[in-house]
Design a protein around this motif. Structure first.
Motif, PDB file in Angstrom:
ATOM      1  N   GLU A   1     -15.270-132.113  22.391  1.00 26.11           N
ATOM      2  CA  GLU A   1     -16.525-131.709  21.427  1.00 26.11           C
ATOM      3  C   GLU A   1     -17.864-132.941  21.750  1.00 26.11           C
ATOM      4  O   GLU A   1     -19.223-132.302  21.657  1.00 26.11           O
ATOM      5  CB  GLU A   1     -16.187-131.802  19.997  1.00 26.11           C
ATOM      6  CG  GLU A   1     -17.088-131.196  19.120  1.00 26.11           C
ATOM      7  CD  GLU A   1     -16.478-130.652  17.686  1.00 26.11           C
ATOM      8  OE1 GLU A   1     -17.058-131.664  16.890  1.00 26.11           O
ATOM      9  OE2 GLU A   1     -15.777-129.974  17.521  1.00 26.11           O
TER      10      GLU A   1
ATOM     11  N   TYR B   1     -10.091-124.114  22.261  1.00 25.26           N
ATOM     12  CA  TYR B   1     -10.376-124.148  23.522  1.00 25.26           C
ATOM     13  C   TYR B   1      -9.318-124.138  24.552  1.00 25.26           C
ATOM     14  O   TYR B   1      -9.394-123.473  25.487  1.00 25.26           O
ATOM     15  CB  TYR B   1     -11.184-125.775  23.479  1.00 25.26           C
ATOM     16  CG  TYR B   1     -11.069-126.244  24.865  1.00 25.26           C
ATOM     17  CD1 TYR B   1     -12.543-126.001  25.434  1.00 25.26           C
ATOM     18  CD2 TYR B   1     -10.270-126.906  25.475  1.00 25.26           C
ATOM     19  CE1 TYR B   1     -12.721-126.495  26.919  1.00 25.26           C
ATOM     20  CE2 TYR B   1     -10.539-127.408  26.983  1.00 25.26           C
ATOM     21  CZ  TYR B   1     -11.796-127.176  27.488  1.00 25.26           C
ATOM     22  OH  TYR B   1     -11.775-127.581  28.678  1.00 25.26           O
TER      23      TYR B   1
ATOM     24  N   LYS C   1     -19.409-131.936  25.216  1.00 26.37           N
ATOM     25  CA  LYS C   1     -20.056-130.612  24.825  1.00 26.37           C
ATOM     26  C   LYS C   1     -21.525-130.752  24.332  1.00 26.37           C
ATOM     27  O   LYS C   1     -22.605-130.302  24.889  1.00 26.37           O
ATOM     28  CB  LYS C   1     -19.460-129.633  24.133  1.00 26.37           C
ATOM     29  CG  LYS C   1     -20.270-128.192  23.837  1.00 26.37           C
ATOM     30  CD  LYS C   1     -19.435-127.355  22.807  1.00 26.37           C
ATOM     31  CE  LYS C   1     -20.352-126.164  22.302  1.00 26.37           C
ATOM     32  NZ  LYS C   1     -19.890-125.486  21.300  1.00 26.37           N
TER      33      LYS C   1
ATOM     34  N   ILE D   1     -12.712-127.009  19.670  1.00 21.19           N
ATOM     35  CA  ILE D   1     -13.948-127.380  19.882  1.00 21.19           C
ATOM     36  C   ILE D   1     -14.995-126.492  18.908  1.00 21.19           C
ATOM     37  O   ILE D   1     -15.182-125.259  18.880  1.00 21.19           O
ATOM     38  CB  ILE D   1     -14.583-127.208  21.086  1.00 21.19           C
ATOM     39  CG1 ILE D   1     -13.900-128.091  22.137  1.00 21.19           C
ATOM     40  CG2 ILE D   1     -16.095-127.691  21.077  1.00 21.19           C
ATOM     41  CD1 ILE D   1     -14.391-127.928  23.502  1.00 21.19           C
ATOM     42  N   ASP D   2     -15.375-127.174  17.824  1.00 28.18           N
ATOM     43  CA  ASP D   2     -16.445-126.588  16.949  1.00 28.18           C
ATOM     44  C   ASP D   2     -15.770-125.467  16.133  1.00 28.18           C
ATOM     45  O   ASP D   2     -16.370-124.417  16.087  1.00 28.18           O
ATOM     46  CB  ASP D   2     -17.582-126.087  17.600  1.00 28.18           C
ATOM     47  CG  ASP D   2     -18.645-127.269  18.132  1.00 28.18           C
ATOM     48  OD1 ASP D   2     -18.617-128.379  17.599  1.00 28.18           O
ATOM     49  OD2 ASP D   2     -19.313-126.793  19.020  1.00 28.18           O
TER      50      ASP D   2
ATOM     51  N   SER E   1      -9.739-133.011  21.289  1.00 31.61           N
ATOM     52  CA  SER E   1     -10.780-132.029  20.684  1.00 31.61           C
ATOM     53  C   SER E   1     -11.861-132.722  20.472  1.00 31.61           C
ATOM     54  O   SER E   1     -13.177-132.134  20.811  1.00 31.61           O
ATOM     55  CB  SER E   1     -10.230-131.239  19.472  1.00 31.61           C
ATOM     56  OG  SER E   1      -8.987-130.651  19.664  1.00 31.61           O
TER      57      SER E   1
END
Length: 370
Positions: free
Chosen positions: A144, A109, A147, A104-105, A140
């Motif tokens: 993301e 993760y 989030k 993530i980013d 992913s």
């Protein structure tokens, strides 16, 4: 049913089921591997340490290799590979495994992995490795997105709190100032009355600016839910809510034209365009709204926009747009929040705001399958 009809949890479970079926193995697990632990986020396993929300030591799992290298790991039978003496063979009891990194980013993760206690007869192919790698990339992206949506909700909560403070702490004394100014106007005449009239105009403008600030505070980067909205009646409704003085409205919209939009925000956009035309085009300005299934346009025969503002609108330069008023900034936010395109043309003969691609915005996520 497509992935767009499913909840976030259902989409993740669907991804796990697709991977298990594709590989022909029993288990599928999405894990979080932060802080040296292995936490099961989603899985088809219903009992034991690897059931949902189970937590085990990362160092005893096959997934630790994926986390350490960032590379997809796969084998049909661990006993026939270099991992035959790996601790994970004893702690997990899994001999068949394929796992890929979930990030993530740009930060790890966890993993998306598929496994079985029994060895698989056929070796895992390059195509299968690539498929699981791509599936992990989709997971992913989904995490993301979740989030960022959570962060957006928190930001909106803070903005709502700020908006409440503005509405209470600024509007209340402003309402008092307007009321006392009105009372004073009834008792005086001449130059004093003229001065009070200017005060009242300034107070009204402040009230309008507060309202516009509240609108901006509640506008997110993406409008979220949207539905088909009949365009012509919404145009007329928006016109009726604006103080249009002697201005005239002409509506030329194809029958039954709809726009996929957040209805309230689309009305705000129209109201601000109408208000802009009346305030800067004069009390007798003529406004024309045209539209079809591809988009709509609001045009007036006023004196036109300053070149700097026209350029700023075309480039979505919010700093320069703000110098011309918060109303046009609201227009930019509503357009960008819907994923539409805005073009502005202006001359001494008038100004035209054209919004296109109103019904072609791409979905936030892609379907995994029917």
């Amino acid at each position: 049913m497509t992935a767009t009809d499913l909840s976030a949890e259902e989409r993740l479970r669907r991804a796990i089921d697709i991977g298990r079926e594709y590989l022909g193995v029993d288990n599928g697990v999405l894990s979080y591997t932060g802080e040296g632990r292995y936490e099961v986020v989603e899985t088809n396993i219903t009992s034991g340490p690897y059931a949902r929300e189970g937590v085990v030591d990362l160092d005893g799992t096959w997934c630790r290799h994926v986390v350490n290298t960032g590379e997809t790991l796969a084998f049909a039978d661990a006993t026939e590979t270099e991992y035959r003496d790996d601790i994970a063979l004893d702690t997990t009891g899994l001999t068949c495994y394929i796992g890929a990194e979930v990030a993530i980013d740009g930060e790890t993760y966890g993993t998306l992995c598929f496994s079985d206690e029994q060895p698989r007869d056929d070796p895992i192919t390059d195509a299968e490795r690539d498929f699981i790698t791509v599936l992990a990339e989709w997971v992913s992206a989904e995490l993301e997105r979740q989030k960022h949506y959570a962060e957006l909700r928190e930001q909106n909560d803070r903005l709502d709190e700020f908006a409440g403070i503005v509405a209470h702490d600024l509007r209340n004394p402003l309402s008092g100032a307007i009321g006392f100014t009105e009372l004073a106007q009834e008792e005086v005449s001449g130059q004093v009355a003229e001065f009070l009239g200017r005060v009242r105009s300034s107070l009204d403008r402040m009230e309008s600016m507060i309202a516009e600030c509240l609108i901006l505070a509640k506008e997110g980067s993406d409008v979220g839910e949207r539905r088909p909205v009949a365009l012509e009646p919404l145009v007329r409704q928006a016109w009726d809510t604006v103080q249009t003085r002697n201005a005239t409205l002409t509506v030329d919209i194809e029958p039954e034209t709809t726009v996929v939009a957040d209805e309230m925000r689309l009305q705000r956009l129209l109201e601000n365009l109408f208000r802009n035309s009346v305030e800067h085009g004069g009390p007798s300005v003529s406004v024309t709204v045209t539209g079809d299934e591809h988009g709509f346009a609001v045009a007036d025969d006023g004196p036109g926009l300053p070149p700097a503002v026209e350029s700023a609108l075309g480039e979505a330069d919010t700093e320069n747009v703000k110098s011309f008023g918060l109303g046009l900034l609201v227009v930019l936010r509503v357009v960008s929040g819907h994923g539409w395109n805005l073009s502005v043309t202006s001359s001494a003969d008038g100004t035209r705001f054209e919004v296109t691609d109103v019904n072609t915005a791409e979905p936030v996520h892609q379907a995994l399958g029917d």
